[in-house]
Design a protein around this motif. Structure first.
Motif, PDB file in Angstrom:
ATOM      1  N   ARG A 122     -32.872   7.256  42.777  1.00 18.64           N
ATOM      2  CA  ARG A 122     -34.133   7.162  42.016  1.00 18.64           C
ATOM      3  C   ARG A 122     -34.282   8.338  41.043  1.00 18.64           C
ATOM      4  NH1 ARG A 122     -39.010   7.017  44.817  1.00 18.64           N
ATOM      5  NH2 ARG A 122     -39.896   5.923  43.035  1.00 18.64           N
ATOM      6  N   PRO A 124     -35.120  10.300  37.846  1.00 18.11           N
ATOM      7  CA  PRO A 124     -36.153   9.993  36.849  1.00 18.11           C
ATOM      8  C   PRO A 124     -35.534   9.801  35.462  1.00 18.11           C
ATOM      9  CG  PRO A 124     -36.194  12.330  37.376  1.00 18.11           C
ATOM     10  CD  PRO A 124     -35.173  11.710  38.291  1.00 18.11           C
ATOM     11  N   GLY A 200     -36.339   4.660  37.998  1.00 19.58           N
ATOM     12  CA  GLY A 200     -36.415   5.666  39.062  1.00 19.58           C
ATOM     13  C   GLY A 200     -37.790   6.306  39.149  1.00 19.58           C
ATOM     14  N   CYS A 201     -37.823   7.551  39.659  1.00 15.72           N
ATOM     15  CA  CYS A 201     -39.095   8.281  39.758  1.00 15.72           C
ATOM     16  C   CYS A 201     -39.677   8.509  38.368  1.00 15.72           C
ATOM     17  CB  CYS A 201     -38.867   9.625  40.442  1.00 15.72           C
ATOM     18  SG  CYS A 201     -38.378   9.469  42.172  1.00 15.72           S
ATOM     19  N   LYS A 202     -41.002   8.513  38.283  1.00 12.58           N
ATOM     20  CA  LYS A 202     -41.644   8.642  36.958  1.00 12.58           C
ATOM     21  C   LYS A 202     -41.467  10.045  36.364  1.00 12.58           C
ATOM     22  CE  LYS A 202     -45.059   4.981  36.804  1.00 12.58           C
ATOM     23  NZ  LYS A 202     -44.102   4.132  37.507  1.00 12.58           N
ATOM     24  N   THR A 203     -41.442  11.065  37.223  1.00 14.42           N
ATOM     25  CA  THR A 203     -41.334  12.436  36.741  1.00 14.42           C
ATOM     26  C   THR A 203     -40.321  13.203  37.597  1.00 14.42           C
ATOM     27  OG1 THR A 203     -43.003  13.358  38.222  1.00 14.42           O
ATOM     28  CG2 THR A 203     -43.784  12.445  36.125  1.00 14.42           C
ATOM     29  N   TRP A 204     -39.973  14.409  37.141  1.00 17.20           N
ATOM     30  CA  TRP A 204     -39.084  15.270  37.918  1.00 17.20           C
ATOM     31  C   TRP A 204     -39.686  15.549  39.302  1.00 17.20           C
ATOM     32  CZ3 TRP A 204     -34.321  17.374  38.048  1.00 17.20           C
ATOM     33  CH2 TRP A 204     -34.113  18.465  38.917  1.00 17.20           C
ATOM     34  N   ARG A 205     -40.974  15.832  39.339  1.00 17.53           N
ATOM     35  CA  ARG A 205     -41.622  16.140  40.638  1.00 17.53           C
ATOM     36  C   ARG A 205     -41.481  15.020  41.630  1.00 17.53           C
ATOM     37  NH1 ARG A 205     -43.441  20.789  40.627  1.00 17.53           N
ATOM     38  NH2 ARG A 205     -44.316  21.758  38.769  1.00 17.53           N
TER      39      ARG A 205
END
Length: 205
Positions: A122, A124, A200-205
């Motif tokens: 996932r 980003p 994948g994930c929307k942001t690095w965090r």
């Protein structure tokens, strides 16, 4: 599984540009190429680095043709663009205005396996592009802004995670002004094409 190329090359590039840049940001791309002694095509010269993403998107919408909108390229070589916005004064790492993304690619794993790992983890991804060769280019958000130290730390962390999961990442890709394959352009009879945007994930965090 790896999706096939979409029907519309112009739309591929337009979606890619919209995912990576703000309209007023300057984009750097290279259409010129040369063949080295081993028969490998490489980017030639600095290319274009003064046009904004908004200008490029407007040209694509108007002409509906990559050559009319951007210029001619060498079919055997394909085309490249820098992942991050630039200041219009050059093409080095110091000309990057926002260390937003890093290129993730591997030449040693089969393409399907590369894509499966990128998606399983996932990452980003602002965009994923099939290179027209033996790799996919994942444009991964690291969101470090102007903080070069943070950029290096996050890239090192990301590459470490990838390697731990068996993804042999090309570590030459770590610089913020890195060139990556642009979708829509043909390369040796095959197309460099967009696999997806905002995965994948929307942001690095």
């Amino acid at each position: 599984a790896l999706p096939p190329p979409g029907a519309d090359a112009v739309q591929d590039l337009a979606r890619y540009l919209a995912a990576l840049y703000q309209p007023a940001e300057r984009v750097s791309y290279v259409l010129q190429a040369f063949e080295d002694g081993d028969g490998v095509w490489k980017p030639g010269g600095k290319g274009v680095y003064s046009r904004t993403a908004g200008e490029l998107l407007a040209a694509l919408a108007k002409h509906q043709d990559l050559r009319f909108a951007l210029g001619d390229w060498t079919d055997a070589a394909g085309a490249w663009g820098r992942l991050n916005p630039m200041d219009g004064g050059g093409v080095g790492n110091d000309n990057v205005t926002d260390c937003r993304c890093v290129l993730v690619e591997s030449d040693s794993l089969p393409v399907e396996q590369q894509l499966a790992l990128i998606r399983d983890l996932r990452l980003p991804c602002a965009a994923i592009v099939h290179s027209g060769g033996k790799s996919v280019h994942a444009v991964v958000r690291v969101e470090a802004g102007t903080d070069r130290k943070l950029y290096r730390e996050r890239v090192e962390y990301l590459f470490g995670v990838l390697e731990k999961h068996g993804f042999a990442v090309d570590r030459a890709c770590k610089n913020p002004s890195r060139l990556s394959r642009w979708p829509g352009f043909t390369r040796g009879g095959k197309r460099q094409y967009l696999v997806g945007v905002n995965e994948g994930c929307k942001t690095w965090r």
